[in-house]
Design a protein around this motif. Structure first.
Motif, PDB file in Angstrom:
ATOM      1  N   HIS A  64       2.016  86.062  74.997  1.00 53.72           N
ATOM      2  CA  HIS A  64       3.105  86.544  74.140  1.00 53.72           C
ATOM      3  C   HIS A  64       2.609  87.351  72.940  1.00 53.72           C
ATOM      4  N   ASP A  65       1.450  86.995  72.406  1.00 54.15           N
ATOM      5  CA  ASP A  65       0.914  87.704  71.241  1.00 54.15           C
ATOM      6  C   ASP A  65      -0.307  88.552  71.599  1.00 54.15           C
ATOM      7  N   ARG A  68      -0.588  91.326  69.271  1.00 59.06           N
ATOM      8  CA  ARG A  68      -0.127  91.045  67.906  1.00 59.06           C
ATOM      9  C   ARG A  68      -1.031  91.675  66.848  1.00 59.06           C
ATOM     10  N   HIS A  92       5.129  93.959  68.932  1.00 64.54           N
ATOM     11  CA  HIS A  92       4.074  93.455  69.824  1.00 64.54           C
ATOM     12  C   HIS A  92       4.609  92.778  71.077  1.00 64.54           C
ATOM     13  N   HIS A 117      10.306  87.218  72.313  1.00 64.25           N
ATOM     14  CA  HIS A 117       9.888  85.922  71.742  1.00 64.25           C
ATOM     15  C   HIS A 117      10.068  85.879  70.228  1.00 64.25           C
ATOM     16  N   THR A 118      10.071  87.010  69.548  1.00 62.36           N
ATOM     17  CA  THR A 118      10.194  86.992  68.086  1.00 62.36           C
ATOM     18  C   THR A 118      11.650  87.010  67.641  1.00 62.36           C
ATOM     19  N   ASP A 135       6.377  78.809  70.079  1.00 64.50           N
ATOM     20  CA  ASP A 135       5.775  79.718  69.105  1.00 64.50           C
ATOM     21  C   ASP A 135       6.025  79.196  67.679  1.00 64.50           C
TER      22      ASP A 135
HETATM   23 FE   LIG Z   1       4.577  87.044  68.242  1.00 58.01          FE
END
Ligand SMILES: [Fe+2]
Ligand SMILES: [Fe+2]
Length: 197
Positions: A64-65, A68, A92, A117-118, A135
């Motif tokens: 997921h990151d 980032r 990201h 996801h954010t 997260d």
């Molecule tokens: Fe993230």
């Protein structure tokens, strides 16, 4: 006949902690991603999910990151139009989803989980919601640690109430600061709230 569909090789590798070559994530970020993947793997096991889904859940945590720590200006051209005008720190997720898609990953639920996801999104199902929660709840986060631990203790059994509580807190925080709330985030909230009603 039940056809066992193996996850994409990149997803299988990520579930074991092997990130794609294009990942831009320093040691602290990778440690965070491992903790998120650890929570997701634990929750997937506790829910009794099939092995394929356990792989997908763990992979979502590791991936997921993945971008980032990349310069947001380098990510902006990679993301589709709806995301292109978002603030830099929100690029990201969609950028990583696009890179995965470009490698042949066609698992739309996993791609959506990474992309949103954010900010959240109404379309997020169990995997996307679990990633959103993991997260936020991973044990390396020190701020409001007791609250996070209490929410972690209710997972994975209370996925929807816990995700709703996290989304509410994050939206309240945005509103309190006078920051805009993206339509995707409001859609996520409305989906959660209508389920709780
Ligand atoms: Fe993230
Ligand atoms: Fe993260």
């Amino acid at each position: 006949m039940i056809v066992f569909e193996r996850p994409h090789v990149v997803v299988e590798g990520a579930a074991r902690g092997r990130l794609p070559e294009w990942a831009v994530a320093g040691p602290e970020r990778r440690a965070h991603m491992e903790r998120v993947a650890g929570l997701l793997g634990w929750w997937a096991d506790a829910l009794g999910l099939e092995e394929t889904d356990r792989i997908r859940w763990r992979a979502a945590g590791h991936l997921h990151d993945a971008l980032r720590d990349e310069d947001p200006d380098a990510l902006r051209p990679l993301v589709p139009e709806p995301f292109r005008h978002h603030p830099g720190h929100l690029l990201h997720g969609p950028a990583a989803a696009e890179r995965l898609r470009g490698e042949g990953v066609a698992d739309e639920e996993l791609l959506d989980a990474v992309a949103f996801h954010t900010i959240g999104d109404a379309r997020l199902g169990a995997l996307g919601r679990a990633l959103y929660a993991a997260d936020f709840l991973e044990p390396g986060r020190r701020f409001l640690a007791d609250w996070r631990a209490a929410l972690r203790a209710r997972m994975p059994g209370e996925l929807v109430p816990v995700v709703t509580e996290i989304a509410r807190a994050r939206i309240e925080n945005l509103v309190a600061r006078g920051s805009p709330v993206l339509p995707e985030t409001l859609g996520f909230w409305n989906a959660l709230a209508s389920e709780a009603a």
